[in-house]
Design an enzyme around this catalytic site. Structure first.
Site, PDB file in Angstrom:
ATOM      1  N   ASN A  21       0.815  -1.222   0.000  1.00 15.41           N
ATOM      2  CA  ASN A  21       0.000   0.000   0.000  1.00 15.41           C
ATOM      3  C   ASN A  21       0.845   1.267   0.000  1.00 15.41           C
ATOM      4  O   ASN A  21       0.362   2.336  -0.393  1.00 15.41           O
ATOM      5  CB  ASN A  21      -0.894  -0.042   1.253  1.00 15.41           C
ATOM      6  CG  ASN A  21      -1.515   1.302   1.579  1.00 15.41           C
ATOM      7  OD1 ASN A  21      -2.537   1.666   1.024  1.00 15.41           O
ATOM      8  ND2 ASN A  21      -0.892   2.055   2.491  1.00 15.41           N
ATOM      9  N   TYR A  74       3.098   9.059 -11.632  1.00 15.97           N
ATOM     10  CA  TYR A  74       2.302   8.371 -10.603  1.00 15.97           C
ATOM     11  C   TYR A  74       1.342   7.374 -11.257  1.00 15.97           C
ATOM     12  O   TYR A  74       1.313   6.193 -10.904  1.00 15.97           O
ATOM     13  CB  TYR A  74       1.531   9.411  -9.779  1.00 15.97           C
ATOM     14  CG  TYR A  74       0.549   8.827  -8.781  1.00 15.97           C
ATOM     15  CD1 TYR A  74       0.985   8.214  -7.617  1.00 15.97           C
ATOM     16  CD2 TYR A  74      -0.821   8.885  -9.022  1.00 15.97           C
ATOM     17  CE1 TYR A  74       0.086   7.671  -6.715  1.00 15.97           C
ATOM     18  CE2 TYR A  74      -1.733   8.354  -8.111  1.00 15.97           C
ATOM     19  CZ  TYR A  74      -1.273   7.752  -6.969  1.00 15.97           C
ATOM     20  OH  TYR A  74      -2.163   7.214  -6.075  1.00 15.97           O
ATOM     21  N   LYS A  84       1.358   3.244 -11.120  1.00 19.99           N
ATOM     22  CA  LYS A  84       0.194   2.528 -10.593  1.00 19.99           C
ATOM     23  C   LYS A  84      -0.378   1.570 -11.636  1.00 19.99           C
ATOM     24  O   LYS A  84      -0.850   0.478 -11.305  1.00 19.99           O
ATOM     25  CB  LYS A  84      -0.867   3.529 -10.129  1.00 19.99           C
ATOM     26  CG  LYS A  84      -0.490   4.279  -8.861  1.00 19.99           C
ATOM     27  CD  LYS A  84      -0.351   3.317  -7.690  1.00 19.99           C
ATOM     28  CE  LYS A  84      -0.133   3.999  -6.365  1.00 19.99           C
ATOM     29  NZ  LYS A  84       0.011   3.051  -5.254  1.00 19.99           N
TER      30      LYS A  84
HETATM   31  N1  LIG Z   1      -6.231   8.506  -0.760  1.00 23.04           N
HETATM   32  C1  LIG Z   1      -6.699   8.392  -1.995  1.00 23.04           C
HETATM   33  O1  LIG Z   1      -7.601   9.139  -2.426  1.00 23.04           O
HETATM   34  C2  LIG Z   1      -6.145   7.347  -2.917  1.00 23.04           C
HETATM   35  C3  LIG Z   1      -6.767   7.165  -4.150  1.00 23.04           C
HETATM   36  C4  LIG Z   1      -6.283   6.186  -5.001  1.00 23.04           C
HETATM   37  C5  LIG Z   1      -5.217   5.385  -4.612  1.00 23.04           C
HETATM   38  N2  LIG Z   1      -4.634   5.589  -3.408  1.00 23.04           N
HETATM   39  C6  LIG Z   1      -3.522   4.705  -3.042  1.00 23.04           C
HETATM   40  O2  LIG Z   1      -3.775   4.166  -1.757  1.00 23.04           O
HETATM   41  C7  LIG Z   1      -2.552   3.982  -1.060  1.00 23.04           C
HETATM   42  C8  LIG Z   1      -2.612   4.709   0.281  1.00 23.04           C
HETATM   43  O3  LIG Z   1      -2.855   6.088   0.021  1.00 23.04           O
HETATM   44  P1  LIG Z   1      -3.187   7.094   1.209  1.00 23.04           P
HETATM   45  O4  LIG Z   1      -3.909   8.238   0.630  1.00 23.04           O
HETATM   46  O5  LIG Z   1      -3.775   6.319   2.329  1.00 23.04           O
HETATM   47  O6  LIG Z   1      -1.691   7.566   1.561  1.00 23.04           O
HETATM   48  P2  LIG Z   1      -1.108   8.372   2.805  1.00 23.04           P
HETATM   49  O7  LIG Z   1      -2.134   8.595   3.859  1.00 23.04           O
HETATM   50  O8  LIG Z   1      -0.373   9.543   2.248  1.00 23.04           O
HETATM   51  O9  LIG Z   1      -0.064   7.322   3.404  1.00 23.04           O
HETATM   52  C9  LIG Z   1       1.049   6.952   2.660  1.00 23.04           C
HETATM   53  C10 LIG Z   1       1.817   5.905   3.443  1.00 23.04           C
HETATM   54  O10 LIG Z   1       2.976   5.550   2.659  1.00 23.04           O
HETATM   55  C11 LIG Z   1       4.134   5.787   3.474  1.00 23.04           C
HETATM   56  N3  LIG Z   1       5.218   6.262   2.630  1.00 23.04           N
HETATM   57  C12 LIG Z   1       5.398   7.491   2.099  1.00 23.04           C
HETATM   58  N4  LIG Z   1       6.518   7.503   1.347  1.00 23.04           N
HETATM   59  C13 LIG Z   1       7.057   6.260   1.444  1.00 23.04           C
HETATM   60  C14 LIG Z   1       8.217   5.658   0.932  1.00 23.04           C
HETATM   61  N5  LIG Z   1       9.085   6.314   0.134  1.00 23.04           N
HETATM   62  N6  LIG Z   1       8.465   4.363   1.248  1.00 23.04           N
HETATM   63  C15 LIG Z   1       7.616   3.667   2.036  1.00 23.04           C
HETATM   64  N7  LIG Z   1       6.508   4.189   2.571  1.00 23.04           N
HETATM   65  C16 LIG Z   1       6.228   5.478   2.265  1.00 23.04           C
HETATM   66  C17 LIG Z   1       3.735   6.815   4.503  1.00 23.04           C
HETATM   67  O11 LIG Z   1       4.594   6.671   5.630  1.00 23.04           O
HETATM   68  P3  LIG Z   1       4.998   7.900   6.598  1.00 23.04           P
HETATM   69  O12 LIG Z   1       3.802   8.803   6.686  1.00 23.04           O
HETATM   70  O13 LIG Z   1       5.319   7.192   7.862  1.00 23.04           O
HETATM   71  O14 LIG Z   1       6.184   8.568   5.988  1.00 23.04           O
HETATM   72  C18 LIG Z   1       2.303   6.386   4.793  1.00 23.04           C
HETATM   73  O15 LIG Z   1       2.295   5.313   5.697  1.00 23.04           O
HETATM   74  C19 LIG Z   1      -1.448   4.489  -1.969  1.00 23.04           C
HETATM   75  O16 LIG Z   1      -0.870   3.407  -2.664  1.00 23.04           O
HETATM   76  C20 LIG Z   1      -2.175   5.413  -2.926  1.00 23.04           C
HETATM   77  O17 LIG Z   1      -1.529   5.515  -4.161  1.00 23.04           O
HETATM   78  C21 LIG Z   1      -5.075   6.549  -2.532  1.00 23.04           C
END
Ligand SMILES: NC(=O)c1ccc[n+]([C@@H]2O[C@H](COP(=O)([O-])OP(=O)(O)OC[C@H]3O[C@@H](n4cnc5c(N)ncnc54)[C@H](OP(=O)(O)O)[C@@H]3O)[C@@H](O)[C@H]2O)c1
Length: 262
Positions: free
Chosen positions: A92, A164, A168
């Site tokens: 994730n 990005y 993905k």
């Molecule tokens: N939120 C959305 O609307 C959305 C939509 C479509 C897809 N997604 C996908 O869903 C997943 C989670 O998204 P989210 O919005 O929940 O993200 P988020 O809240 O920004 O969390 C990102 C996580 O990834 C970690 N991270 C950041 N940079 C990293 C790195 N270089 N190596 C390892 N870990 C890293 C962060 O750790 P730290 O904070 O501890 O640094 C955090 O635990 C992602 O794959 C994203 O692409 C999200």
């Protein structure tokens, strides 16, 4: 439904916030042993770990950086040493390539090649490295579940964030190949493509944009992290008996929604 997760070891990368944190908590409710990885948010990861334990699971917090391949191998080795193996990987973690999700107004040609290299190295190659590291143990047990977290952007496109969306989209190719490669060893791999999800870490998206997106979804609402987490838990559990190599669209990713901005 029996998820067969009680006592299973689940590694959720990027579980210190957002969808990953909700997913770790959801596995905790199933009685799983959950490895929570973080990059910079150790304190947040520790809080998620406390939630997992309060929900009836066990938790173990480990650092992992998609930009640093040895840290991925170290994290997997740490979890295997701690609990004896890994049954489920939820890949994730995401490197957004800046302070948050990509700016949709950026022109394609203004994205430096170095940003392409960095984004694909972290989000595609780094994710592949995490899969690679857990596979030998899963093959030895002839059981494993892998869930890769992609994005609706991979299919839908979004003006601006070329690297990005490309990284993905690559996860789907990874899953299709791996499904064939590992299926005979009892390992199922699927992709979840969330649409815009209402995580606490999202930047301030204008309410009018959220309303427009919600109106374009079949259910007329955007998902919250728990919606996505429940889908991930199903795919990454024994309740998923034989679904592999599939991409499942979640929330607004199921819509042909108007683009945000651009
Ligand atoms: N939120 C959305 O609307 C959305 C939509 C479509 C897809 N997604 C996908 O869903 C997943 C989670 O998204 P989210 O919005 O929940 O993200 P988020 O809240 O920004 O969390 C990102 C996580 O990834 C970690 N991270 C950041 N940079 C990293 C790195 N270089 N190596 C390892 N870990 C890293 C962060 O750790 P730290 O904070 O501890 O640094 C955090 O635990 C992602 O794959 C994203 O692409 C999200």
């Amino acid at each position: 439904m029996d998820t067969d997760l009680n006592g299973r070891v689940v590694m959720v990368t990027g579980a210190s916030s957002g969808i990953g944190a909700a997913t770790a908590r959801a596995y905790g409710r199933e009685g799983a042993r959950v490895a929570i990885t973080y990059r910079s948010g150790r304190d947040r990861a520790e809080k998620v770990a406390a939630d997992v334990e309060a929900a009836g699971g066990q938790a173990h917090v480990v650092p992992l950086d998609l930009d640093d391949p040895p840290s991925i191998d170290r994290a997997v080795a740490d979890v295997i040493e701690h609990w004896g193996g890994i049954d489920v990987l939820v890949a994730n973690a995401v490197q957004w390539g800046g302070d948050g999700p990509p700016d949709p107004s950026t022109r394609f040609e203004d994205v430096p090649v170095a940003a392409w290299e960095s984004m694909t190295r972290a989000n595609l190659v780094g994710t592949a490295a995490s899969v690679r590291a857990v596979l030998p143990g899963m093959r030895a047990k002839e059981w494993g579940r892998i869930v890769l977290i992609s994005s609706g952007v991979a299919e839908e496109g979004l003006p601006g964030p070329g690297p990005y969306g490309t990284a993905k989209a690559g996860l789907y190719g990874l899953a299709r190949g791996l499904a064939w490669n590992a299926g005979r060893d009892g390992i199922l791999v699927n992709v979840v493509a969330p649409g815009l999800t209402l995580t606490e870490s999202r930047p301030g998206i204008p309410q009018a944009v959220l309303d427009t997106l919600a109106a374009a979804t079949p259910s007329r609402r955007l998902s919250d992290p728990d919606d996505v987490a429940r889908l991930i838990v199903f795919l990454g559990s024994g309740a998923n008996g034989n679904l592999t190599g599939e991409l499942v669209r979640e929330g607004s990713s199921a819509a042909r929604a108007p683009h945000i901005g651009g």
